[in-house]
Design a protein around this motif. Structure first.
Motif, PDB file in Angstrom:
ATOM      1  N   SER A 145       0.848  -1.174   0.000  1.00  0.00           N
ATOM      2  CA  SER A 145       0.000   0.000   0.000  1.00  0.00           C
ATOM      3  C   SER A 145       0.895   1.239   0.000  1.00  0.00           C
ATOM      4  N   TYR A 146       0.344   2.347  -0.449  1.00  0.00           N
ATOM      5  CA  TYR A 146       1.101   3.587  -0.668  1.00  0.00           C
ATOM      6  C   TYR A 146       1.804   4.053   0.603  1.00  0.00           C
ATOM      7  N   ASN A 147       3.152   4.172   0.539  1.00  0.00           N
ATOM      8  CA  ASN A 147       3.905   4.571   1.730  1.00  0.00           C
ATOM      9  C   ASN A 147       5.265   5.160   1.324  1.00  0.00           C
ATOM     10  N   LEU A 148       5.276   6.479   1.087  1.00  0.00           N
ATOM     11  CA  LEU A 148       6.510   7.133   0.629  1.00  0.00           C
ATOM     12  C   LEU A 148       7.621   7.067   1.664  1.00  0.00           C
ATOM     13  N   LYS A 149       7.229   7.161   2.943  1.00  0.00           N
ATOM     14  CA  LYS A 149       8.229   7.158   4.017  1.00  0.00           C
ATOM     15  C   LYS A 149       8.998   5.828   3.982  1.00  0.00           C
ATOM     16  N   LYS A 150       8.242   4.742   3.883  1.00  0.00           N
ATOM     17  CA  LYS A 150       8.854   3.419   3.855  1.00  0.00           C
ATOM     18  C   LYS A 150       9.751   3.260   2.614  1.00  0.00           C
ATOM     19  N   ALA A 151       9.270   3.792   1.474  1.00  0.00           N
ATOM     20  CA  ALA A 151      10.039   3.711   0.227  1.00  0.00           C
ATOM     21  C   ALA A 151      11.397   4.405   0.399  1.00  0.00           C
ATOM     22  N   ASN A 152      11.381   5.618   0.986  1.00  0.00           N
ATOM     23  CA  ASN A 152      12.631   6.365   1.205  1.00  0.00           C
ATOM     24  C   ASN A 152      13.572   5.639   2.159  1.00  0.00           C
ATOM     25  N   GLN A 153      13.000   5.089   3.244  1.00  0.00           N
ATOM     26  CA  GLN A 153      13.820   4.360   4.230  1.00  0.00           C
ATOM     27  C   GLN A 153      14.522   3.171   3.588  1.00  0.00           C
ATOM     28  N   LEU A 154      13.772   2.419   2.758  1.00  0.00           N
ATOM     29  CA  LEU A 154      14.349   1.251   2.091  1.00  0.00           C
ATOM     30  C   LEU A 154      15.541   1.646   1.212  1.00  0.00           C
ATOM     31  N   LEU A 155      15.380   2.734   0.463  1.00  0.00           N
ATOM     32  CA  LEU A 155      16.450   3.177  -0.441  1.00  0.00           C
ATOM     33  C   LEU A 155      17.664   3.696   0.335  1.00  0.00           C
ATOM     34  N   ASP A 156      17.397   4.456   1.413  1.00  0.00           N
ATOM     35  CA  ASP A 156      18.508   4.972   2.247  1.00  0.00           C
ATOM     36  C   ASP A 156      19.329   3.808   2.787  1.00  0.00           C
ATOM     37  N   LYS A 157      18.606   2.840   3.359  1.00  0.00           N
ATOM     38  CA  LYS A 157      19.247   1.714   4.011  1.00  0.00           C
ATOM     39  C   LYS A 157      20.045   0.857   3.010  1.00  0.00           C
ATOM     40  N   ALA A 158      19.549   0.793   1.773  1.00  0.00           N
ATOM     41  CA  ALA A 158      20.222  -0.034   0.752  1.00  0.00           C
ATOM     42  C   ALA A 158      21.378   0.705   0.069  1.00  0.00           C
ATOM     43  N   GLY A 159      21.628   1.959   0.503  1.00  0.00           N
ATOM     44  CA  GLY A 159      22.787   2.691  -0.021  1.00  0.00           C
ATOM     45  C   GLY A 159      22.563   3.460  -1.317  1.00  0.00           C
ATOM     46  N   TYR A 160      21.274   3.710  -1.674  1.00  0.00           N
ATOM     47  CA  TYR A 160      20.989   4.554  -2.845  1.00  0.00           C
ATOM     48  C   TYR A 160      20.970   6.007  -2.374  1.00  0.00           C
TER      49      TYR A 160
END
Length: 583
Positions: free
Chosen positions: A391-406
């Protein structure tokens, strides 16, 4: 026949978002569902009179390819054109279980590892010839012969004894298909290496459910079949109607097959012709066609039309977003661990960033809705209701990318290795809402710092789109597409290592194991099979190589003078025999 079809943005499925979305609805997942319960599945029952002409709208923005053979056709559009004559061997009940009411009877013997198919006496091709055992057997030769280049030669069908040897040219015949009463008899016995739990359902993919006219095709080399007149210009069928005229890519006129086994069909003539999806609502309002699919984004424009009955169903299909992580090589999918999209966090982040909620509300009047898993709800207990999807969740999307080193460099993020990241998205052209919807998602991804660009810079026409996807074009990293599914729930033919349709090309040990268990001998035990289906959905949701997006109500506008039109599975095979004008 495993009825997996490639769908265009309008194919058998109306509604822009089907080919184009991913997730977002939470509590109101079923808002559209409740709305559409007011639609019946069939037209009111009335006495039928003989005669009359019916016009049927084929909604597509591209000419149909016109390949009229079940083993050679890949597009849902060609199947729609052929439906008036192209009856399958078996009728089913409303749960798609095969029964013996159709053109052929069916018997499964688990101990002998056989399926026996017997064509009924009097089931005839439209040229008057009885459908024979050889016609049933020849379908397998077309599908498995390398020359015909059929996309239908799947891993599941290779469970038939001797099919692989025939395909590889080691044998001139398929040893596991026997015709006890000879080629002109009506009985065929198919021998399997192992029996599968899905075999009692239509659409199971382990054997074919159609026949090809051997007497018409036998002298055409397999590599010339697809372009032959017998397949393109004068194909013959054993269904209620036969072709009288084809205007290539534009229209086909059908007239009754006087040899039809159930009796004489009701209409004098049926014409199916191409209409652009953008003109669909105008065509419905002006009563230009007797049967036309409603484009869901145009529902408000047509819903008050007088003189039509609206019938609807939720089709066995779903839209999805796929991430390319490999290539098709030597008959199998080969995954590339270094592929740009082979990062779970990146895939999940893209799924979380999609605002499907807003999209379905704005463009489809609640007639499309998010689907959480790759097994549709119509499959009952096989559907895992505990998998919630993305489901729509920009915060989670950003956290995932930060954590993965993007990391972010200016507007956009770079890859973990510091190189720039550009993601090429292939999306299909279709009705007028697809462009704004696609642009919307590109904006959404920009919000999380992803630079997503359209492959070719624009939406791609249906045939060219699938050409790129099937051939693993270098300029495609992510694509949005849709499936029309078979009526047996196994996802094996779409996602296994040897499935040509596994367009993302992902292959993992765990996926191979789960797909195998789902269709194993143990899976004759229903509870075991259900558990494996649930486990697979959870696994696929987590890995996010393929993210299911939406499904839509498929609504059809039918002239209110027409009776006998039904969307129920049990009526599917005999549908066009029954349709006619009310007295």
């Amino acid at each position: 026949m495993k009825k997996t079809q490639l769908l265009g943005s309008i194919g058998l499925v109306t509604g822009a978002v089907l080919t184009l979305a991913a997730c977002g609805q939470k509590s109101n997942d079923n808002a559209g569902a409740n709305d559409a319960k007011k639609f019946p599945q069939q037209t009111p029952k009335k006495a039928v009179k003989k005669g009359g002409t019916l016009s049927y709208a084929l909604e597509t923005d591209t000419p149909f390819t016109g390949i009229f053979n079940n083993e050679l056709a890949n597009s849902a559009i060609d199947s729609t054109v052929a439906q008036f004559g192209n009856e399958t061997l078996f009728d089913t009940d409303d749960s798609y279980k095969i029964n013996n009411k159709g053109p052929a009877t069916f018997k499964l013997d688990r101990k002998a590892k056989t399926v026996t198919i017997e064509v009924k006496k009097g089931v005839k091709w439209s040229d008057g010839k009885q459908v024979t055992a050889k016609d049933v057997e020849y379908e397998y030769e077309i599908m498995a012969n390398k020359g015909s280049k059929s996309q239908r030669y799947t891993a599941s069908l290779q469970d038939i004894v001797g099919l692989t040897d025939y395909h590889d040219g080691k044998s001139k015949t398929i040893s596991g298909i026997e015709m006890p009463d000879g080629e002109n008899g009506r009985k065929v016995v198919i021998h399997f290496k192992e029996m599968k739990p899905g075999m009692l359902q239509s659409g199971n993919g382990y054997f074919l459910e159609s026949a090809s006219p051997y007497h018409q095709l036998k002298n055409i080399p397999f590599d010339k079949l697809q372009s032959s007149d017998a397949v393109r210009k004068n194909p013959i069928f054993f269904g209620p109607y036969k072709i009288s005229k084809i205007v290539r890519g534009q229209s086909v006129t059908w007239v009754p097959n006087k040899y039809y086994w159930r009796g004489t069909p009701k209409l004098d003539k049926i014409t199916i012709s191409v209409v652009n999806p953008n003109s669909a609502s105008q065509a419905i309002k002006s009563h230009k066609f007797d049967i036309a699919d409603v484009v869901n984004s145009q529902w408000d424009q047509v819903k008050n039309t007088k003189g039509v009955n609206f019938v609807a169903k939720v089709p066995l299909s779903y839209g999805y977003m796929g991430f390319k992580v490999g290539k098709w090589k030597d008959g199998r999918n080969v995954m590339d661990p270094k592929a740009k999209m082979n990062n779970k966090s990146l895939r999940q982040a893209m799924a979380y960033a999609m605002n499907i909620d807003a999209v379905t509300k704005r463009y489809t009047h609640g007639l499309s809705f998010r689907v959480p898993t790759l097994i549709p709800e119509q499959f009952g207990d096989y559907f895992n209701k505990n998998v919630k999807g993305y489901s729509y969740n920009l915060k989670k999307a950003n956290q995932l990318l930060d954590k993965a080193g993007y990391k972010k460099k200016g507007t956009y993020r770079v890859q973990p290795n510091g190189k720039p990241l550009t993601i090429n998205l292939a999306a299909m052209a279709g009705n007028s809402t697809l462009e704004p919807i696609t642009r919307n998602y590109i904006q959404q991804w920009k919000k999380i710092g992803l630079n997503v660009k359209l492959t070719t810079g624009r939406l791609i026409e249906f045939n060219s789109f699938y050409d790129k996807i099937q051939n693993d074009a270098k300029d495609v990293d992510v694509f949005v597409a849709a499936w029309s599914l078979a009526s047996e729930p196994s996802p094996n033919d779409l996602y296994n290592e040897k499935a040509p349709f596994n367009f993302t090309r992902f292959v993992t040990k765990k996926n191979t194991q789960l797909l195998g268990e789902m269709d194993s001998q143990k899976a004759f035990n229903h509870k075991y099979r259900v558990d494996k289906f649930h486990e697979w959905q959870k696994y696929m949701n987590d890995e996010a190589y393929v993210v299911p997006t939406t499904n839509s109500y498929s609504i059809t506008a039918v002239n209110s003078k027409i009776t006998g039109y039904s969307l129920k599975p049990s009526d599917g095979n005999s549908l066009w025999y029954k349709v006619g004008y009310a007295k």
